[in-house]
Design an enzyme around this catalytic site. Structure first.
Site, PDB file in Angstrom:
ATOM      1  N   SER A  60       0.847  -1.191   0.000  1.00 26.42           N
ATOM      2  CA  SER A  60       0.000   0.000   0.000  1.00 26.42           C
ATOM      3  C   SER A  60       0.885   1.245   0.000  1.00 26.42           C
ATOM      4  CB  SER A  60      -0.896   0.009   1.232  1.00 26.42           C
ATOM      5  OG  SER A  60      -1.406   1.302   1.414  1.00 26.42           O
ATOM      6  N   ASP A  65      -4.596   3.750  -2.056  1.00 18.82           N
ATOM      7  CA  ASP A  65      -5.706   4.082  -1.155  1.00 18.82           C
ATOM      8  C   ASP A  65      -6.246   5.473  -1.437  1.00 18.82           C
ATOM      9  OD1 ASP A  65      -6.043   1.786   0.624  1.00 18.82           O
ATOM     10  OD2 ASP A  65      -3.943   2.173   1.128  1.00 18.82           O
ATOM     11  N   HIS A  93      -8.157   1.348  -4.437  1.00 18.98           N
ATOM     12  CA  HIS A  93      -9.129   1.063  -3.364  1.00 18.98           C
ATOM     13  C   HIS A  93      -9.865   2.361  -3.059  1.00 18.98           C
ATOM     14  CE1 HIS A  93      -9.653  -0.073   1.194  1.00 18.98           C
ATOM     15  NE2 HIS A  93     -10.800  -0.034   0.553  1.00 18.98           N
ATOM     16  N   ASP A 119      -6.913  -6.318   4.019  1.00 23.19           N
ATOM     17  CA  ASP A 119      -6.261  -5.010   4.053  1.00 23.19           C
ATOM     18  C   ASP A 119      -6.361  -4.403   5.443  1.00 23.19           C
ATOM     19  OD1 ASP A 119      -5.312  -2.457   3.533  1.00 23.19           O
ATOM     20  OD2 ASP A 119      -6.963  -1.895   2.192  1.00 23.19           O
TER      21      ASP A 119
HETATM   22  C1  DX5 Z   1      -6.685   1.640   5.300  1.00 24.51           C
HETATM   23  C2  DX5 Z   1      -6.135   1.336   3.936  1.00 24.51           C
HETATM   24  C3  DX5 Z   1      -5.025   0.380   3.929  1.00 24.51           C
HETATM   25  C4  DX5 Z   1      -3.784   0.834   4.672  1.00 24.51           C
HETATM   26  C5  DX5 Z   1      -3.033  -0.370   5.118  1.00 24.51           C
HETATM   27  O1  DX5 Z   1      -7.837   2.388   5.190  1.00 24.51           O
HETATM   28  O2  DX5 Z   1      -7.168   0.813   3.116  1.00 24.51           O
HETATM   29  O3  DX5 Z   1      -4.694  -0.036   2.622  1.00 24.51           O
HETATM   30  O4  DX5 Z   1      -2.954   1.645   3.909  1.00 24.51           O
HETATM   31  O5  DX5 Z   1      -1.973   0.016   5.896  1.00 24.51           O
HETATM   32  P1  DX5 Z   1      -1.254  -0.953   6.924  1.00 24.51           P
HETATM   33  O6  DX5 Z   1      -0.740  -2.125   6.159  1.00 24.51           O
HETATM   34  O7  DX5 Z   1      -0.191  -0.109   7.499  1.00 24.51           O
HETATM   35  O8  DX5 Z   1      -2.292  -1.361   7.939  1.00 24.51           O
HETATM   36 ZN    ZN Z   2      -6.573  -0.109   1.180  1.00 25.27          ZN
END
Ligand code: DX5
Ligand code: ZN
Length: 229
Positions: A16, A43, A74, A183
């Site tokens: 991400s 994101d 996303h 995720d």
């Molecule tokens: C949260 C996002 C994720 C986030 C994940 O709303 O959809 O994709 O960036 O980050 P980590 O892996 O740090 O939890």
């Molecule tokens: Zn995400």
């Protein structure tokens, strides 16, 4: 490469970008591509559907030329239907939106497919898995959020694994190639739980981009952790 060409039995890592150093995105993107990433997870937050703001189509367009990875957008936004075209034009290969958004899921899926892109539908932690089952035969991916969407660096919610198991069972019995993506809070400690419950597509922000040993080692470790008993 398209998501459709990849089997939902393959382990796929989707770093991400939210956790990358935004002052050097080119380096971050090339780093994960060389390090063995399969998708690049983008994101998109609008400050309305979730209480945070991130990136939009112009940024995606400017990084597109540096990567051949599947751009996995996303959309944590209100009105995804209205923005599908902009994300497609910017270079998204795959678009996941939320079933909790205000649009008709079927209309969003149709629109994504109209542009010849793959579609995914996502559920927040408090949303039941039943809410996405009607779309199982129409999408290419189901994204089960393992944190409340809005921020990186949160703690993995193991309770979400019941949803993953239900989905894997349904997908298996339908002999379908729908990917199960998880995720939020995916790292060396949690990835195996998600894998053992049936997920095959793993978004990882903090645990990849902020790994002390670098992104390649981080991706290798995630993959290895899943394959060891
Ligand atoms: C949260 C996002 C994720 C986030 C994940 O709303 O959809 O994709 O960036 O980050 P980590 O892996 O740090 O939890
Ligand atoms: Zn995400």
């Amino acid at each position: 490469m398209k998501l459709k060409q990849l089997s939902n039995n393959n382990i796929l890592i989707a770093p991400s970008l939210l956790a990358a150093d935004f002052s050097n995105l080119k380096k971050a993107i090339c780093g994960v591509e060389e390090g063995g990433a399969d998708l690049l997870h983008l994101d998109i937050m609008d400050g309305h559907f979730v209480p945070n703001l991130t990136i939009g189509p112009p940024l995606i367009k400017s990084i597109r030329k540096y990567s051949g990875l599947i751009f996995d957008a996303h959309l944590m936004i209100t009105d995804p239907l209205k923005y599908v075209e902009s994300f497609v034009n910017a270079g998204a290969d795959h678009i996941t939106f939320h079933v909790e958004s205000n649009n008709s899921p079927r209309e969003v899926i149709e629109k994504v497919k109209y542009y010849n892109k793959t579609a995914g539908i996502s559920i927040k932690p408090k949303t039941s898995v039943e809410s996405v089952l009607p779309y199982l035969s129409e999408v290419d991916m189901i994204l089960v959020m393992t944190v409340e969407p809005g921020f990186g660096g949160q703690k993995f919610m193991p309770d979400m694994m019941d949803k993953v198991r239900v989905l894997r069972e349904k997908i298996k019995s339908a002999n379908s190639n729908v990917h199960i993506q998880v995720d939020g809070g995916i790292n060396e400690e949690t990835v195996k739980t998600a894998f053992d419950n049936g997920a095959n597509n793993f978004v990882a922000g903090t645990s990849v981009f902020r790994h002390p040993m670098g992104v390649k080692a981080a991706i290798d470790i995630l993959k290895k952790t899943m394959l060891t008993a």
